[in-house]
Design an enzyme around this catalytic site. Structure first.
Site, short mmCIF file in Angstrom:
data_model
loop_
_atom_site.label_atom_id
_atom_site.label_comp_id
_atom_site.label_asym_id
_atom_site.label_seq_id
_atom_site.Cartn_x
_atom_site.Cartn_y
_atom_site.Cartn_z
N TYR A 168 37.80 -0.85 30.97
CA TYR A 168 36.43 -1.28 31.28
C TYR A 168 36.15 -0.98 32.75
O TYR A 168 36.93 -1.34 33.64
CB TYR A 168 36.25 -2.77 31.02
CG TYR A 168 34.79 -3.19 31.16
CD1 TYR A 168 33.97 -3.25 30.05
CD2 TYR A 168 34.24 -3.45 32.41
CE1 TYR A 168 32.62 -3.58 30.17
CE2 TYR A 168 32.90 -3.77 32.55
CZ TYR A 168 32.10 -3.84 31.43
OH TYR A 168 30.77 -4.14 31.56
N HIS B 144 45.08 -10.28 48.22
CA HIS B 144 45.44 -9.39 49.32
C HIS B 144 45.98 -10.23 50.48
O HIS B 144 45.33 -11.19 50.89
CB HIS B 144 44.23 -8.59 49.84
CG HIS B 144 43.50 -7.85 48.77
ND1 HIS B 144 42.34 -8.33 48.18
CD2 HIS B 144 43.74 -6.65 48.19
CE1 HIS B 144 41.91 -7.46 47.29
NE2 HIS B 144 42.73 -6.44 47.27
N GLU C 253 72.27 -24.97 12.96
CA GLU C 253 70.81 -25.07 12.91
C GLU C 253 70.30 -25.30 11.49
O GLU C 253 69.10 -25.26 11.24
CB GLU C 253 70.18 -23.80 13.50
CG GLU C 253 70.46 -23.63 14.99
CD GLU C 253 69.71 -22.46 15.62
OE1 GLU C 253 69.13 -21.65 14.87
OE2 GLU C 253 69.68 -22.38 16.86
N SER D 222 37.26 -11.59 44.32
CA SER D 222 38.19 -10.99 45.28
C SER D 222 38.53 -11.96 46.41
O SER D 222 37.78 -12.90 46.69
CB SER D 222 37.57 -9.73 45.86
OG SER D 222 38.53 -9.02 46.62
N HIS E 117 32.18 -8.62 48.83
CA HIS E 117 32.17 -8.34 47.39
C HIS E 117 31.13 -9.18 46.66
O HIS E 117 30.31 -8.67 45.91
CB HIS E 117 33.55 -8.58 46.79
CG HIS E 117 34.43 -7.38 46.86
ND1 HIS E 117 34.18 -6.24 46.13
CD2 HIS E 117 35.57 -7.14 47.55
CE1 HIS E 117 35.13 -5.34 46.39
NE2 HIS E 117 35.98 -5.86 47.24
N ASN F 37 32.26 -8.61 35.17
CA ASN F 37 31.66 -9.89 35.53
C ASN F 37 32.20 -11.01 34.64
O ASN F 37 33.12 -10.80 33.84
CB ASN F 37 30.12 -9.80 35.45
CG ASN F 37 29.64 -9.48 34.04
OD1 ASN F 37 30.34 -9.67 33.04
ND2 ASN F 37 28.41 -8.99 33.95
N GLN G 24 29.91 -6.98 24.76
CA GLN G 24 29.84 -6.16 23.56
C GLN G 24 30.80 -4.97 23.61
O GLN G 24 31.35 -4.55 22.58
CB GLN G 24 28.41 -5.67 23.29
CG GLN G 24 27.80 -4.78 24.36
CD GLN G 24 27.07 -5.55 25.44
OE1 GLN G 24 27.35 -6.72 25.68
NE2 GLN G 24 26.13 -4.89 26.09
#
Length: 430
Positions: free
Chosen positions: A129, A328, A415, A237, A262, A214, A191
């Site tokens: 994306y 960062h 077990e 960011s 940003h 987003n 979508q």
């Protein structure tokens, strides 16, 4: 920028404030996103085209949703030759760095007749994306596609929102072609994520979805996780600069603002042992904000999530950096490599005054898709490992199994899994 004397309560309050930016806190959008995801799963192409018309204002159908070779050629002709050369240089650095991450299958055979190993296989398909519309993020294209290509992924499917004219930004499209995308679709938003996760008549289903977006994209990736794999739920960011009195205040201020621009949720933090540096950086930030183009975003970001923290000593400063676990981290101190050895939590570490954050965003080679919102405590940067899977290899001969078969039976019976035990027993019946 606000200057805060670093002490325990201040640290807790700041950490609490930073965590408000976590995409997982935006539950008010989750229902809307889930409706879009479910609709695309049910109605496929029809739903994708309706949402694209609604949100992006572009009229698409099965005949034009996929980018054609002619559109790629047109896009490449629109990119400045000088930018094209820069992108190619950046690509080489990114590819060279990620090729060093490649893992290989291995097998270990022993004289007793056992062979153990690990088979490394590239994912068959990946969806990337890339944000679109008016903005162009060719660096994001390169950082997401090249590691997949290096890993050996055969089908790299990119999706990105079109403009109202139904076209993809030419720089974005050129970067996708150069990096190795096998196909590109003019679809964005939740979508697009749903289409990649479940497949439609026009858009193929993939094994994993990576790439930033987003809040709707982030929540859509969260909604489809389990049907496909994802890289992470990326948050806003952030940058943390760890500095002492030797740092250049003008450089530090510029680097803080490189992330604050940003968006309004971006975080910029200086942790320093020098009050003098803190005051100079604060003043320099104010001067830069007056000059820079994204003034309103910068002011809002710094108001909400900008801090200058003054620590009593470097040990406290390092502890704070590890606690915040920034996406960062720049180290601008007298002995930056020594400080680096004490950093446990950071997405990317930039060492020295000439290793500014944008160097990593665009050119150096390490990936700029990094863990945010404290997740650097347990997540790593995007890399070749994100595009492979591993299978364990186990082989025992009868001679190798015989001396240990009773141990396995005993374990299984402990077990109360008698069928497990029987699976071993039948091989050694008289």
């Amino acid at each position: 920028m606000r200057i805060v004397q670093l002490e325990e309560n201040a640290k807790k309050n700041i950490l609490s404030n930073l965590l408000k930016r976590d995409p997982n806190n935006y539950d008010s959008y989750a229902d809307t996103v889930q409706q879009i995801v479910d609709d695309v799963k049910e109605r496929q192409d029809a739903a994708v085209f309706e949402y694209t018309a609604k949100f992006d204002g572009a009229a698409l159908d099965a005949s034009n949703v996929r980018v054609t070779e002619a559109e790629i050629e047109e896009a490449m002709g629109l990119v400045e030759p000088s930018l094209l050369e820069v992108m190619k240089k950046s690509m080489k650095n990114i590819r060279d760095y990620h090729q060093k991450q490649v893992q290989h299958s291995w097998f270990d055979s022993k004289p007793d007749g056992t062979i153990l190993g690990q088979k490394v296989t590239a994912l068959e398909s990946v969806g990337v994306y890339v944000p679109g519309g008016k903005a162009a993020y060719p660096s994001s294209v390169l950082m997401n596609i090249i590691p997949a290509e290096v890993a050996g992924v055969k089908h790299i499917v990119m999706v990105t929102p079109p403009g109202k004219d139904g076209k993809v930004n030419p720089v974005t499209l050129t970067a996708a072609h150069l990096a190795g995308a096998t196909e590109v679709y003019k679809v964005g938003g939740a979508q697009a994520v749903a289409a990649l996760a479940f497949g439609t008549e026009s858009i193929p289903r993939v094994n994993k979805i990576v790439g930033p977006g987003n809040i709707f994209v982030a929540l859509a990736k969260k909604a489809v996780y389990g049907h496909v794999s994802i890289d992470s739920i990326a948050g806003p960011s952030e940058i943390l600069v760890l500095a002492d009195e030797t740092a250049n205040p003008r450089f530090v201020a510029a680097d803080l603002l490189s992330q604050a621009e940003h968006d309004e949720l971006a975080s910029a933090i200086l942790v320093t042992t020098s009050m003098e540096l803190a005051e100079k950086v604060s003043a320099q930030v104010d001067e830069f904000v007056k000059e820079l183009s994204r003034k309103e975003i910068l002011e809002k970001s710094l108001e909400n999530f900008g801090y200058i923290l003054v620590a009593d000593n470097m040990e406290d400063a390092i502890d704070t950096a590890n606690e915040i676990a920034s996406e960062h981290l720049e180290i601008v101190t007298k002995n930056p490599f020594e400080v680096m050895t004490k950093i446990q939590n950071a997405g990317a570490i930039f060492i020295g005054e000439y290793s500014s954050e944008p160097l990593g965003d665009y050119f150096a080679g390490p990936n700029h898709v990094l863990p945010t919102n404290g997740t650097a405590k347990f997540f790593s940067p995007l890399g070749v490992d994100d595009f492979i899977k591993k299978s364990s290899i186990i082989y025992y001969s009868r001679e190798a199994l015989e001396p240990v078969h009773k141990d396995i039976i005993a374990f299984a019976e402990a077990e109360q899994l008698t069928a497990h035990a029987n699976s071993i027993k039948v091989r050694f019946e008289e």
